[in-house]
Design a protein around this motif. Structure first.
Motif, short mmCIF file in Angstrom:
data_model
loop_
_atom_site.label_atom_id
_atom_site.label_comp_id
_atom_site.label_asym_id
_atom_site.label_seq_id
_atom_site.Cartn_x
_atom_site.Cartn_y
_atom_site.Cartn_z
N GLY A 71 0.80 -1.21 0.00
CA GLY A 71 0.00 0.00 0.00
C GLY A 71 0.84 1.26 0.00
O GLY A 71 0.55 2.21 -0.74
N VAL A 72 1.89 1.28 0.83
CA VAL A 72 2.81 2.43 0.85
C VAL A 72 3.47 2.60 -0.51
O VAL A 72 3.60 3.73 -1.03
N ALA A 73 3.90 1.49 -1.10
CA ALA A 73 4.58 1.56 -2.40
C ALA A 73 3.65 2.09 -3.48
O ALA A 73 4.05 2.90 -4.33
N ILE A 74 2.40 1.66 -3.46
CA ILE A 74 1.44 2.15 -4.45
C ILE A 74 1.24 3.66 -4.30
O ILE A 74 1.27 4.41 -5.28
N GLY A 75 1.06 4.10 -3.07
CA GLY A 75 0.89 5.53 -2.83
C GLY A 75 2.09 6.34 -3.30
O GLY A 75 1.94 7.41 -3.91
N GLN A 102 -3.89 -5.55 -2.24
CA GLN A 102 -3.22 -4.34 -2.73
C GLN A 102 -2.62 -4.57 -4.12
O GLN A 102 -2.66 -3.69 -4.98
N ILE A 103 -2.06 -5.78 -4.34
CA ILE A 103 -1.38 -6.06 -5.61
C ILE A 103 -2.38 -6.16 -6.76
O ILE A 103 -2.23 -5.50 -7.79
N VAL A 104 -3.41 -6.99 -6.59
CA VAL A 104 -4.29 -7.28 -7.73
C VAL A 104 -5.48 -6.33 -7.85
O VAL A 104 -5.98 -6.10 -8.96
N ASN A 105 -5.93 -5.77 -6.73
CA ASN A 105 -7.09 -4.87 -6.80
C ASN A 105 -6.71 -3.40 -6.87
O ASN A 105 -7.53 -2.57 -7.27
N GLN A 106 -5.49 -3.07 -6.45
CA GLN A 106 -5.06 -1.67 -6.48
C GLN A 106 -3.97 -1.44 -7.53
O GLN A 106 -4.19 -0.73 -8.51
N ALA A 107 -2.80 -2.06 -7.34
CA ALA A 107 -1.68 -1.81 -8.26
C ALA A 107 -2.03 -2.21 -9.69
O ALA A 107 -1.79 -1.45 -10.64
N ALA A 108 -2.58 -3.41 -9.87
CA ALA A 108 -2.83 -3.92 -11.22
C ALA A 108 -3.87 -3.10 -11.97
O ALA A 108 -3.81 -2.98 -13.20
N CYS A 168 1.31 3.10 -12.15
CA CYS A 168 1.69 2.64 -10.82
C CYS A 168 2.97 1.80 -10.95
O CYS A 168 2.93 0.56 -10.90
N PRO A 169 4.12 2.47 -11.13
CA PRO A 169 5.37 1.76 -11.43
C PRO A 169 6.06 1.21 -10.18
O PRO A 169 7.03 1.79 -9.66
#
Length: 321
Positions: free
Chosen positions: A63-67, A91-97, A107-108
């Motif tokens: 989550g921190v990394a995505i933000g 966080q990985i599949v529902n947010q970052a992806a 979202c690199p």
């Protein structure tokens, strides 16, 4: 001086930090301690404030990394083991992806997954998660099998604007060495012919490339020339190189260390039978780990995962068809 696979990963992170001030590394015990496998050893001293210890919460780490990524940073997240990434799955599949597709904002992030089994690691520290993450659009899934690819593909992952799952195999950390790192490499998404041949094609990735090459060397004693294709990237997958190899050999065996149900090997066979059925002289086969939790005992672990003798046996059956 030779470099190990782990050295290459550490060197790539060093170079990414040195070249781009937006890059930082985030993970559990990666600072002064240097990480569970020492992949960040000494980096915290050289790059103060950019190699950061995280709380024991993979969900919070991602989550921190995505933000940070959507605000312009280039985070590298280290999972202690690939298995633990399931805690950050949402966080990985529902947010970052999905972020770019919902917002038009990239979202690199790079998430490093120490993957695969080692003797005595058991069911909680040995899993291969690439098939799970490859199911979700928006994620790039990389599976380097060589020292050279471990270095160049990690740097390429940091430069990618999409979120990347970087599956590095723990068994290769110290077992694999190279004398030098070349200046150039294949682009992401391009497979490599690791060994040319004409009697059968083995499609593999990560540590299974080396088991497959050993199997090919064994069968060469009987006059068989086995072609080994190293996928390098699970998603995107280089279907053209796979089909071209099958066109040369007429036979296909897919080898993966992950569980068999719905795995990368099944995807490869589906693509070949759909797009290249006319190229086949025998039914395509696959070889995966057993469909059970991964055992602790070293002898059971060796029986659980594909090894070069098992690959030889499968190829002999395929060649006789």
């Amino acid at each position: 001086m030779s470099l190990t696979y782990l050295d290459a990963i550490r060197e790539a992170q060093h170079d990414a930090l040195a070249r781009d001030p937006r890059v930082f590394i985030y993970g559990q015990d990666i600072g002064k301690f240097g990480g569970a496998f020492k992949a960040t050893k000494r980096l915290a001293e050289e790059f103060p404030g950019r190699v950061l210890d995280a709380p024991i919460s993979e969900d919070a780490m991602v989550g921190v990394a995505i933000g940070a990524a959507i605000e312009g940073a280039r985070p590298i997240v280290e999972m202690q083991f690939a298995d633990f990434s399931s805690v950050g799955f949402n966080q990985i599949v529902n947010q970052a992806a999905t972020h770019f597709w919902r917002t038009n904002v990239p979202c690199p992030i790079v998430i490093r997954l120490p993957s695969g089994g080692t003797a005595g690691s058991g069911p909680f520290h040995s899993q291969s998660m690439e098939s799970i993450y490859a199911h979700y659009p928006g994620l790039i899934i990389l599976t380097p099998a060589t020292v050279e690819d471990a270095y160049h593909m990690l740097l390429a992952a940091v430069g990618c604007t999409d979120p990347v799952i970087f599956c590095e195999h723990k068994f290769l950390y110290y077992h694999l060495k190279a004398d030098a790192l070349p200046d150039e490499t294949l682009p992401l998404g391009k497979a490599r012919i690791a060994r040319p041949g004409r009697h059968a094609t083995v499609v593999a990735y990560s540590a299974m490339v080396h088991e497959s090459i050993r199997a090919a060397e064994e069968l060469a004693k009987d006059g068989y020339q086995i072609e080994v294709v190293d996928l390098r990237s699970v998603k995107p997958i280089d279907t053209d190189t796979i089909l071209a190899s099958v066109a040369r050999t007429g036979r296909l065996l897919c080898v993966g260390e992950s569980f068999p149900w719905g795995g990368v090997t099944a995807e490869v066979i589906a693509r070949v039978t759909t797009e290249g059925f006319h190229l086949l002289d025998a039914p395509p086969q696959r070889l995966n780990s057993k469909d059970t939790p991964i055992p602790y005992h070293p002898n059971l672990w060796k029986a659980h995962r594909p090894t070069s003798p098992a690959i030889v046996n499968e190829l002999r059956r395929l060649l006789k068809y």
